[in-house]
Write a protein that holds these residues in place. Structure first.
Motif, PDB file in Angstrom:
ATOM      1  N   SER A  90     -10.960  -3.691   1.050  1.00 30.47           N
ATOM      2  CA  SER A  90     -11.788  -4.674   1.743  1.00 30.47           C
ATOM      3  C   SER A  90     -11.512  -6.106   1.279  1.00 30.47           C
ATOM      4  CB  SER A  90     -13.275  -4.351   1.569  1.00 30.47           C
ATOM      5  OG  SER A  90     -13.644  -4.421   0.208  1.00 30.47           O
ATOM      6  N   MET A  91     -10.771  -6.264   0.193  1.00 29.65           N
ATOM      7  CA  MET A  91     -10.435  -7.603  -0.307  1.00 29.65           C
ATOM      8  C   MET A  91      -9.051  -8.028   0.179  1.00 29.65           C
ATOM      9  SD  MET A  91     -12.054  -7.605  -4.157  1.00 29.65           S
ATOM     10  CE  MET A  91     -11.028  -6.271  -4.753  1.00 29.65           C
ATOM     11  N   LYS A  92      -8.638  -7.476   1.304  1.00 32.53           N
ATOM     12  CA  LYS A  92      -7.310  -7.769   1.868  1.00 32.53           C
ATOM     13  C   LYS A  92      -7.095  -9.268   2.050  1.00 32.53           C
ATOM     14  CE  LYS A  92      -4.408  -6.707   5.837  1.00 32.53           C
ATOM     15  NZ  LYS A  92      -4.262  -5.896   7.053  1.00 32.53           N
ATOM     16  N   ILE A  93      -8.115  -9.962   2.491  1.00 32.71           N
ATOM     17  CA  ILE A  93      -7.992 -11.402   2.743  1.00 32.71           C
ATOM     18  C   ILE A  93      -7.655 -12.165   1.450  1.00 32.71           C
ATOM     19  CG2 ILE A  93     -10.429 -12.004   2.458  1.00 32.71           C
ATOM     20  CD1 ILE A  93      -9.985 -13.811   4.999  1.00 32.71           C
ATOM     21  N   LEU A  94      -8.029 -11.600   0.303  1.00 35.75           N
ATOM     22  CA  LEU A  94      -7.717 -12.211  -0.991  1.00 35.75           C
ATOM     23  C   LEU A  94      -6.420 -11.669  -1.580  1.00 35.75           C
ATOM     24  CD1 LEU A  94     -11.272 -12.104  -2.607  1.00 35.75           C
ATOM     25  CD2 LEU A  94     -10.158 -14.045  -1.490  1.00 35.75           C
ATOM     26  N   GLY A  95      -5.802 -10.712  -0.888  1.00 33.19           N
ATOM     27  CA  GLY A  95      -4.562 -10.121  -1.375  1.00 33.19           C
ATOM     28  C   GLY A  95      -4.781  -9.176  -2.541  1.00 33.19           C
ATOM     29  N   MET A  96      -5.886  -8.421  -2.489  1.00 37.62           N
ATOM     30  CA  MET A  96      -6.217  -7.519  -3.584  1.00 37.62           C
ATOM     31  C   MET A  96      -6.532  -6.128  -3.040  1.00 37.62           C
ATOM     32  SD  MET A  96      -8.598 -10.209  -5.626  1.00 37.62           S
ATOM     33  CE  MET A  96      -8.642  -9.466  -7.228  1.00 37.62           C
ATOM     34  N   ILE A  97      -6.127  -5.118  -3.814  1.00 38.10           N
ATOM     35  CA  ILE A  97      -6.356  -3.717  -3.447  1.00 38.10           C
ATOM     36  C   ILE A  97      -6.883  -3.000  -4.683  1.00 38.10           C
ATOM     37  CG2 ILE A  97      -5.331  -1.597  -2.539  1.00 38.10           C
ATOM     38  CD1 ILE A  97      -2.912  -3.303  -1.655  1.00 38.10           C
ATOM     39  N   THR A  98      -7.928  -2.193  -4.517  1.00 42.06           N
ATOM     40  CA  THR A  98      -8.401  -1.343  -5.605  1.00 42.06           C
ATOM     41  C   THR A  98      -7.765   0.025  -5.437  1.00 42.06           C
ATOM     42  OG1 THR A  98     -10.519  -2.513  -5.623  1.00 42.06           O
ATOM     43  CG2 THR A  98     -10.428  -0.395  -6.775  1.00 42.06           C
ATOM     44  N   VAL A  99      -7.104   0.490  -6.501  1.00 40.74           N
ATOM     45  CA  VAL A  99      -6.397   1.764  -6.444  1.00 40.74           C
ATOM     46  C   VAL A  99      -6.836   2.660  -7.595  1.00 40.74           C
ATOM     47  CG1 VAL A  99      -4.390   0.686  -5.368  1.00 40.74           C
ATOM     48  CG2 VAL A  99      -4.433   0.977  -7.830  1.00 40.74           C
ATOM     49  N   GLN A 100      -6.591   3.938  -7.414  1.00 37.65           N
ATOM     50  CA  GLN A 100      -6.842   4.903  -8.474  1.00 37.65           C
ATOM     51  C   GLN A 100      -5.523   5.600  -8.772  1.00 37.65           C
ATOM     52  OE1 GLN A 100      -9.914   7.733  -7.549  1.00 37.65           O
ATOM     53  NE2 GLN A 100     -10.388   8.020  -9.702  1.00 37.65           N
ATOM     54  N   LYS A 108       0.835  -1.207   0.000  1.00 37.20           N
ATOM     55  CA  LYS A 108       0.000   0.000   0.000  1.00 37.20           C
ATOM     56  C   LYS A 108       0.869   1.255   0.000  1.00 37.20           C
ATOM     57  CE  LYS A 108      -3.485   0.220   2.835  1.00 37.20           C
ATOM     58  NZ  LYS A 108      -4.411   0.043   3.970  1.00 37.20           N
ATOM     59  N   GLN A 109       1.938   1.248   0.770  1.00 32.50           N
ATOM     60  CA  GLN A 109       2.841   2.401   0.808  1.00 32.50           C
ATOM     61  C   GLN A 109       3.514   2.603  -0.550  1.00 32.50           C
ATOM     62  OE1 GLN A 109       5.504   1.780   4.091  1.00 32.50           O
ATOM     63  NE2 GLN A 109       3.931   2.203   5.629  1.00 32.50           N
ATOM     64  N   LYS A 111       3.351   5.869  -2.931  1.00 40.13           N
ATOM     65  CA  LYS A 111       4.579   6.536  -3.382  1.00 40.13           C
ATOM     66  C   LYS A 111       4.583   6.737  -4.889  1.00 40.13           C
ATOM     67  CE  LYS A 111       7.616   4.885   0.288  1.00 40.13           C
ATOM     68  NZ  LYS A 111       8.696   3.927   0.629  1.00 40.13           N
ATOM     69  N   GLN A 112       3.897   5.849  -5.608  1.00 41.42           N
ATOM     70  CA  GLN A 112       3.804   5.952  -7.065  1.00 41.42           C
ATOM     71  C   GLN A 112       2.696   6.914  -7.497  1.00 41.42           C
ATOM     72  OE1 GLN A 112       5.759   4.551  -9.476  1.00 41.42           O
ATOM     73  NE2 GLN A 112       7.072   3.910  -7.806  1.00 41.42           N
ATOM     74  N   GLY A 113       2.047   7.575  -6.538  1.00 39.87           N
ATOM     75  CA  GLY A 113       1.011   8.552  -6.859  1.00 39.87           C
ATOM     76  C   GLY A 113      -0.393   7.992  -6.852  1.00 39.87           C
ATOM     77  N   GLY A 114      -0.560   6.766  -6.405  1.00 40.36           N
ATOM     78  CA  GLY A 114      -1.881   6.149  -6.366  1.00 40.36           C
ATOM     79  C   GLY A 114      -2.587   6.408  -5.056  1.00 40.36           C
ATOM     80  N   SER A 115      -3.894   6.290  -5.093  1.00 42.03           N
ATOM     81  CA  SER A 115      -4.668   6.385  -3.859  1.00 42.03           C
ATOM     82  C   SER A 115      -5.469   5.091  -3.702  1.00 42.03           C
ATOM     83  CB  SER A 115      -5.596   7.597  -3.884  1.00 42.03           C
ATOM     84  OG  SER A 115      -6.490   7.530  -4.965  1.00 42.03           O
ATOM     85  N   ILE A 116      -5.577   4.634  -2.474  1.00 41.64           N
ATOM     86  CA  ILE A 116      -6.303   3.403  -2.171  1.00 41.64           C
ATOM     87  C   ILE A 116      -7.791   3.711  -2.195  1.00 41.64           C
ATOM     88  CG2 ILE A 116      -6.621   1.528  -0.508  1.00 41.64           C
ATOM     89  CD1 ILE A 116      -3.734   1.784  -1.670  1.00 41.64           C
ATOM     90  N   SER A 162       1.615   5.103 -14.051  1.00 45.66           N
ATOM     91  CA  SER A 162       1.996   4.689 -12.697  1.00 45.66           C
ATOM     92  C   SER A 162       1.599   3.249 -12.433  1.00 45.66           C
ATOM     93  CB  SER A 162       1.354   5.606 -11.658  1.00 45.66           C
ATOM     94  OG  SER A 162       1.855   6.915 -11.766  1.00 45.66           O
ATOM     95  N   ALA A 163       0.434   2.858 -12.921  1.00 42.90           N
ATOM     96  CA  ALA A 163      -0.038   1.481 -12.722  1.00 42.90           C
ATOM     97  C   ALA A 163       0.886   0.481 -13.406  1.00 42.90           C
ATOM     98  CB  ALA A 163      -1.458   1.335 -13.237  1.00 42.90           C
TER      99      ALA A 163
END
Length: 72
Positions: free
Chosen positions: A32-42, A18-19, A23-28, A47-48
């Motif tokens: 909520s899908m942490k248990i699946l190892g997934m993050i939705t970012v913008q 997440k950090q 640092k790459q300019g994304g925002s979380i 950058s992606a």
């Protein structure tokens, strides 16, 4: 700005990833899908695409889009 689903390795440090995203300019957007190892970012497309090269346990970065199925 587009949204992406970031998938992490099972042994990845979730908070470090997440950090790195921030640092790459994304925002979380949603973690909520942490248990699946997934993050939705913008973040920007550029950058992606650079996230995959970081050594933070990121497996894939895919556009967040609606998925539909059709029954034959």
């Amino acid at each position: 700005m587009p949204k992406f689903i970031v998938s992490l390795q099972s042994n990845a440090d979730y908070e470090a990833a997440k950090q790195d995203i921030e640092k790459q300019g994304g925002s979380i957007v949603d973690d909520s899908m942490k248990i699946l190892g997934m993050i939705t970012v913008q973040m920007s497309d550029q950058s992606a695409s650079s996230l995959k090269s970081l050594n933070s346990g990121i497996i894939s970065v895919e556009p967040d889009q609606e998925v539909t199925i059709q029954v034959a």
